[in-house]
Design a protein around this motif. Structure first.
Motif, short mmCIF file in Angstrom:
data_model
loop_
_atom_site.label_atom_id
_atom_site.label_comp_id
_atom_site.label_asym_id
_atom_site.label_seq_id
_atom_site.Cartn_x
_atom_site.Cartn_y
_atom_site.Cartn_z
N THR A 28 0.50 -1.29 -0.17
CA THR A 28 -0.69 -0.18 0.07
C THR A 28 0.85 1.33 0.12
O THR A 28 0.12 2.57 0.02
CB THR A 28 -1.21 0.06 1.07
OG1 THR A 28 -0.19 -0.19 2.85
CG2 THR A 28 -1.78 -1.16 1.23
N GLU A 29 2.21 0.74 0.00
CA GLU A 29 2.83 2.39 0.16
C GLU A 29 3.35 2.44 -1.17
O GLU A 29 2.74 2.06 -2.32
CB GLU A 29 4.37 2.12 0.18
CG GLU A 29 5.27 1.30 -0.01
CD GLU A 29 6.08 0.84 1.05
OE1 GLU A 29 7.46 0.34 0.67
OE2 GLU A 29 6.46 0.73 2.29
N PRO A 30 2.96 4.04 -1.78
CA PRO A 30 3.57 4.43 -2.83
C PRO A 30 5.03 4.44 -3.32
O PRO A 30 6.41 3.49 -2.74
CB PRO A 30 3.82 6.11 -2.71
CG PRO A 30 3.93 6.27 -1.11
CD PRO A 30 3.45 5.19 -0.58
N ILE A 31 5.11 4.35 -4.93
CA ILE A 31 6.57 3.84 -5.58
C ILE A 31 7.59 5.02 -5.03
O ILE A 31 8.62 4.76 -4.84
CB ILE A 31 6.36 3.71 -6.77
CG1 ILE A 31 5.45 1.88 -6.53
CG2 ILE A 31 7.40 2.89 -7.77
CD1 ILE A 31 5.22 1.92 -8.13
N SER A 32 6.60 6.05 -5.40
CA SER A 32 7.86 7.54 -5.14
C SER A 32 7.04 8.33 -5.21
O SER A 32 5.49 8.13 -4.58
CB SER A 32 8.52 7.77 -6.50
OG SER A 32 7.63 8.03 -7.21
N VAL A 33 7.64 9.29 -4.74
CA VAL A 33 7.11 10.82 -3.95
C VAL A 33 7.15 11.74 -4.52
O VAL A 33 8.92 12.12 -4.59
CB VAL A 33 6.17 10.23 -2.13
CG1 VAL A 33 5.11 9.88 -2.15
CG2 VAL A 33 7.58 10.84 -1.39
N ARG A 34 6.73 13.38 -4.06
CA ARG A 34 7.20 13.66 -4.97
C ARG A 34 7.89 14.88 -3.65
O ARG A 34 7.94 14.16 -2.70
CB ARG A 34 6.23 15.00 -4.96
CG ARG A 34 5.42 14.78 -6.63
CD ARG A 34 4.33 16.06 -6.58
NE ARG A 34 3.97 15.28 -8.56
CZ ARG A 34 4.18 16.10 -8.94
NH1 ARG A 34 5.22 17.15 -9.52
NH2 ARG A 34 3.22 15.64 -10.19
N VAL A 35 8.82 16.15 -4.11
CA VAL A 35 10.16 16.45 -2.76
C VAL A 35 9.00 17.05 -1.59
O VAL A 35 9.29 16.70 -0.65
CB VAL A 35 10.61 16.94 -3.78
CG1 VAL A 35 11.35 18.38 -2.54
CG2 VAL A 35 11.58 16.71 -4.64
N ALA A 36 8.10 17.09 -2.23
CA ALA A 36 7.08 18.65 -1.15
C ALA A 36 6.13 17.64 0.30
O ALA A 36 5.93 17.49 1.56
CB ALA A 36 5.52 19.43 -1.59
N THR A 37 6.55 16.24 -0.60
CA THR A 37 4.88 15.09 -0.07
C THR A 37 6.59 14.41 0.90
O THR A 37 6.53 14.02 2.42
CB THR A 37 4.78 13.76 -1.61
OG1 THR A 37 3.71 14.53 -1.86
CG2 THR A 37 3.85 13.01 0.15
N ALA A 38 7.19 14.17 0.26
CA ALA A 38 9.17 14.03 1.15
C ALA A 38 8.85 14.94 2.23
O ALA A 38 9.10 13.75 3.34
CB ALA A 38 9.45 13.52 0.32
N VAL A 39 8.95 15.91 2.22
CA VAL A 39 8.80 17.09 3.27
C VAL A 39 7.90 16.53 4.15
O VAL A 39 8.41 16.62 5.57
CB VAL A 39 9.44 18.91 2.67
CG1 VAL A 39 8.66 18.79 3.88
CG2 VAL A 39 10.04 18.70 1.55
N LYS A 40 6.94 16.32 4.20
CA LYS A 40 5.95 16.57 5.11
C LYS A 40 5.48 15.15 5.50
O LYS A 40 5.45 14.66 7.09
CB LYS A 40 4.43 16.53 4.50
CG LYS A 40 4.18 17.75 3.61
CD LYS A 40 2.92 17.60 2.91
CE LYS A 40 2.44 19.32 2.55
NZ LYS A 40 1.92 19.05 1.30
N LEU A 41 6.10 14.11 5.00
CA LEU A 41 6.26 12.60 5.17
C LEU A 41 7.31 12.33 6.37
O LEU A 41 7.51 12.01 7.77
CB LEU A 41 6.97 11.54 4.75
CG LEU A 41 5.09 11.29 3.86
CD1 LEU A 41 6.08 10.21 2.40
CD2 LEU A 41 4.05 10.69 4.58
N THR A 42 8.30 13.02 6.27
CA THR A 42 10.24 12.73 7.26
C THR A 42 10.30 13.70 7.68
O THR A 42 10.93 13.58 8.95
CB THR A 42 10.99 12.15 6.11
OG1 THR A 42 11.36 14.18 5.03
CG2 THR A 42 10.79 11.50 4.72
N GLY A 43 9.84 14.97 8.07
CA GLY A 43 9.90 16.76 8.74
C GLY A 43 11.38 17.50 8.31
O GLY A 43 11.96 17.75 9.12
N ILE A 44 12.34 16.58 7.79
CA ILE A 44 13.52 17.27 7.22
C ILE A 44 12.37 18.52 5.81
O ILE A 44 11.50 18.21 5.34
CB ILE A 44 13.59 16.34 6.08
CG1 ILE A 44 14.38 14.55 7.37
CG2 ILE A 44 15.15 16.46 4.96
CD1 ILE A 44 14.80 14.18 6.23
N PRO A 45 13.67 19.41 6.60
CA PRO A 45 12.99 21.01 5.83
C PRO A 45 13.67 20.49 4.25
O PRO A 45 14.46 19.64 4.40
CB PRO A 45 14.49 21.65 6.28
CG PRO A 45 14.37 20.93 8.06
CD PRO A 45 14.65 19.75 7.73
#
Length: 78
Positions: free
Chosen positions: A26-43
């Motif tokens: 159920t996890e995505p293959i890839s995510v956009r940078v903006a989504t990665a920021v939200k998921l990880t909390g990394i600026p």
């Protein structure tokens, strides 16, 4: 000549297909940078620095940058 399936056979096939569907990841293959920021909390800037250093892989499709989800999981594991 093939015979038509009975309602029981169709029902069984449907149940089997639903079971297989539920086992898919159920996890995505890839995510956009903006989504990665939200998921990880990394600026955002730090994420781009990690990309520049080669710590995170990216895939460019047109003008969009995607980060493979597996790379984010590996990054968060440390």
């Amino acid at each position: 000549m093939t015979r038509r399936k009975t309602p029981e056979e169709r029902s069984c096939e449907k149940a089997t297909a639903l079971e297989e569907l539920q086992t898919l990841p159920t996890e995505p293959i890839s995510v956009r940078v903006a989504t990665a920021v939200k998921l990880t909390g990394i600026p955002r800037t730090m994420l781009y620095e990690l990309i520049k250093l080669g710590e995170i892989e990216t895939v460019k499709i047109g003008r969009s940058t995607f980060i493979p989800y597996r790379c984010l999981r590996r990054l968060m594991r440390g």
